[in-house]
Design an enzyme around this catalytic site. Structure first.
Site, short mmCIF file in Angstrom:
data_model
loop_
_atom_site.label_atom_id
_atom_site.label_comp_id
_atom_site.label_asym_id
_atom_site.label_seq_id
_atom_site.Cartn_x
_atom_site.Cartn_y
_atom_site.Cartn_z
N ARG A 271 48.66 51.48 38.25
CA ARG A 271 49.92 51.37 37.13
C ARG A 271 51.02 52.15 37.59
NH1 ARG A 271 46.06 51.52 31.62
NH2 ARG A 271 44.18 51.36 32.70
N ASP A 400 34.84 44.73 40.33
CA ASP A 400 35.91 43.64 40.50
C ASP A 400 36.98 43.35 41.41
OD1 ASP A 400 36.88 45.92 39.12
OD2 ASP A 400 37.29 44.78 37.27
#
Ligand code: DMJ
Length: 636
Positions: A271, A400
């Protein structure tokens, strides 16, 4: 079980004097005596009944369960990669969309200057300058023209554009004026949604990590203005110059990483580091690069472990790092999804230490035993560097983005790192062999999970990154059947939305596989929340870019409308909800995740854009938080 010395004790202590001076104390004494007079059996029965009542109370409270489960696939925060912080202060209020016509202040736009920065370029001219104008979009500015809002059957005020769903279904000539106008109106709807989200953040959470739109307050995770940083490049791409300028000012003047605070290595890399690097590339503004260098170097202590597999947490002020309190394991997806950012930091600074640290992790994971047909377990130990909790394989939480970053590193590095490609191709075969099944009655292809040889038809919404990644690989010359699989899976992800009452996907779906099922998607009570996640919109964007099939835009448009109907808070911001199956009571969670601005709205915008050069997929690769980073020139 903890050793006796570490067990927590609850001690009930009576006053020592035994001299009770008021009636409260007397009542307490009398109760205690009566309790002591009961037989052991009676006491046990009472305690058992109380416990049962407590358990029933909790079990019937969807809000509470939703909260616990919200990060729960193994005690997670929003994405299954972080501990979830329970917020019990949620209160329900009806969400009615604010009429777009009220957003008079939100008509500034124009595409940005998009650039790919090579190391050490210093050009900042043109940043936010007046020359940076996009096409004149006045003619499609629906927001300023709307006068009569449409009232939906729920009593909610609905955007006219959104209500007239059918007019968007047949868009006619793909490149004709009608089609372009439609595209522009949808882009405007995304800008409007961003403006609404930003208004909430600005009014109630400015400079803090996350907006709590219902309580008009904020939540802190790292205390680093997470939403603001995550949203920087989205504002640039959407052409929101004034908003961007204000945010830039905050980053320049207020953002300091010299703070005694523990941050999660993965989350702050994707982020913050990712957001700053991509904003530097798009704008050419060196201030963002300086900030990226600062946070990047402060995260490096995470790699000081016996195995070189990084710890999950770093104190960026003290320069110390540690694993979570309860384990010395790190999450596989976390340690293998920081590479794009650190590799780019090395390229920009000329200092190889960042790249070396993250590639050491990839090398080790590449060589490790414990994979099944290229599929990795979810945990890795920071002491010995081995996989732990073996035997469970998922494309969802905790694994993932390992798969996503195999492909994307290979693309970033100019398609020369064969080990990465080999591992990716192997893993896709592993998915096909072990995790792919069809649901009934529609025969949707879904990706389940494997637990010690037992197949579970459970699919996290997080898995919906996969169609996009498969399509990206096919675009880069990988087998054509990857694209076929991508098309099947995106249909499934769309159905995870379409089969819900609100038209919004749950966090986790279970697919029916038995004969006679009437619906493909089942949702457990604890999995009914929606955190405004991006993965399906992300994949729709890739699928549209590569196929130009309008149905992907249409599906995205439906999803955007449903976010507006069920998650939009009138006073500003959007909120996660607890129950996608309840139209009347979606039960807001009072939290807007930073990735809603960083990813979800950005991917909506790119999905509706007809310009393949708006973040060209031949020039940029998106990190797992939707921050575009340049694909390196072949020579590097
Ligand atoms: C984001 O932080 C990233 O996309 C991450 O890879 C997964 N979780 C959230 C969004 O769902």
């Amino acid at each position: 079980m903890l050793p006796p010395s570490k067990r927590d004790f609850v001690s009930l202590t009576l006053g020592e004097s035994g001299n009770y001076t008021n009636s409260k104390q007397w009542r307490r004494q009398s109760c205690w005596r009566r309790w002591k007079q009961l037989s052991r059996l009676q006491r046990s029965l009472i305690l058992l009944t109380l416990m049962l009542l407590l358990v029933c109370g909790i079990a019937t409270s969807p809000t509470l369960i939703g909260h616990w489960r919200g990060g729960a696939v193994g005690g997670n925060r929003n994405d299954g990669k972080q501990p979830f912080v329970v917020d019990l202060k949620n209160e329900y209020r009806f969400i009615l969309p604010e009429p777009p016509s009220e957003r008079k202040d939100f008509h500034r736009r124009g595409p940005p200057i998009l650039q790919n920065r090579l190391p050490f370029k210093t050009n900042v001219s043109g940043l936010l300058g007046e020359e940076n104008h996009g096409p004149d979009l006045k003619n499609v500015d629906k927001g300023s023209e709307r006068e009569k809002p449409i009232i939906s059957w729920r009593g909610a005020v609905v955007d006219e554009e959104q209500a007239s769903d059918t007019n968007t279904k047949e868009s006619g000539n793909q490149d004709g004026p009608a089609s372009l106008a439609l595209a522009e109106s949808r882009l405007e709807a995304v800008r409007e949604a961003f403006g609404h989200a930003w208004k909430g953040y600005k009014d109630f959470a400015w400079g803090h990590d996350e907006l709590k739109p219902i309580s008009k307050s904020y939540g802190e995770w790292f205390g680093l203005g997470l939403t603001l940083i995550d949203a920087l490049d989205t504002m640039w791409i959407l052409g929101l110059k004034e908003e961007f300028a204000e945010a830039r000012e905050w980053v320049d003047k207020e953002l300091s990483f010299d703070k005694n605070v523990d941050v999660n290595l993965f989350e702050s890399t994707i982020r913050i580091l990712g957001g700053l690097l991509s904003t530097y590339h798009l704008t050419g503004d060196l201030m963002f690069l300086d900030k990226a260098k600062d946070i990047g170097s402060r995260l490096m202590p995470a790699f000081n472990t016996a195995s070189k597999i990084p710890y999950s947490d770093v104190n960026i002020g003290k320069g110390t790092a540690h694993p979570p309190r309860w384990t010395s394991d790190s999450t596989v997806a976390e340690v293998t999804s920081i590479q794009l950012e650190f590799r780019e930091l090395s390229r920009l600074t000329g200092d190889p230490k960042y790249k070396l640290a993250v590639m050491e992790v990839m090398d080790q994971v590449h060589k490790l035993d414990g994979k099944q047909d290229g599929l990795v377990p979810m945990f890795i130990n920071t002491n010995n560097g081995l996989f732990t909790h073996q035997g469970i394989y998922t494309l969802g939480a905790r694994a993932d983005s390992y798969y996503e970053y195999l492909l994307k590193q290979w693309i970033q590095g100019g398609k020369m790192e064969n080990e990465l490609l080999d591992d990716y191709l192997l893993a896709v075969e592993g998915v096909k062999k072990n995790l792919l099944k069809k649901s009934t009655p529609l025969g949707l292809t879904f990706v389940g999970e494997l637990s010690h040889g037992h197949f579970s038809p459970k699919m996290d919404h997080l898995v919906c990154f996969l169609p996009g990644t498969l399509a990206l690989g096919a675009h880069y010359g990988l087998p054509a059947d990857h694209m076929e699989l991508a098309k099947q899976l995106i249909e499934t992800c769309y159905q995870m939305y379409a089969q819900m009452e609100t038209g919004l996907s749950p966090e986790i779906a279970h697919f029916n596989m038995h004969e006679g099922s009437t619906k493909d998607v089942d949702v457990k009570i604890a999995d009914r929340h929606n955190l405004l996640r991006p993965e399906t919109v992300e994949s729709l964007f890739y699928l549209y870019r590569f196929t130009k099939d309008k149905k992907y835009q249409q599906w995205g448009w439906e999803i955007l409308q449903n976010f507006n109907k069920y998650t939009r808070v009138p006073t500003g911001g959007y909120t996660s909800i607890n129950n996608v199956r309840d139209l009347a009571y979606p039960s807001p969670r009072d939290k807007m995740e930073s990735f809603f601005l960083g990813e979800t709205l950005k991917y909506f915008y790119l999905l509706f854009s007809e310009d393949p050069d708006l973040i060209s997929l031949d020039k940029y690769v998106f990190n797992t938080e939707a921050h575009p980073l340049p694909i390196w020139p072949q020579a590097e």
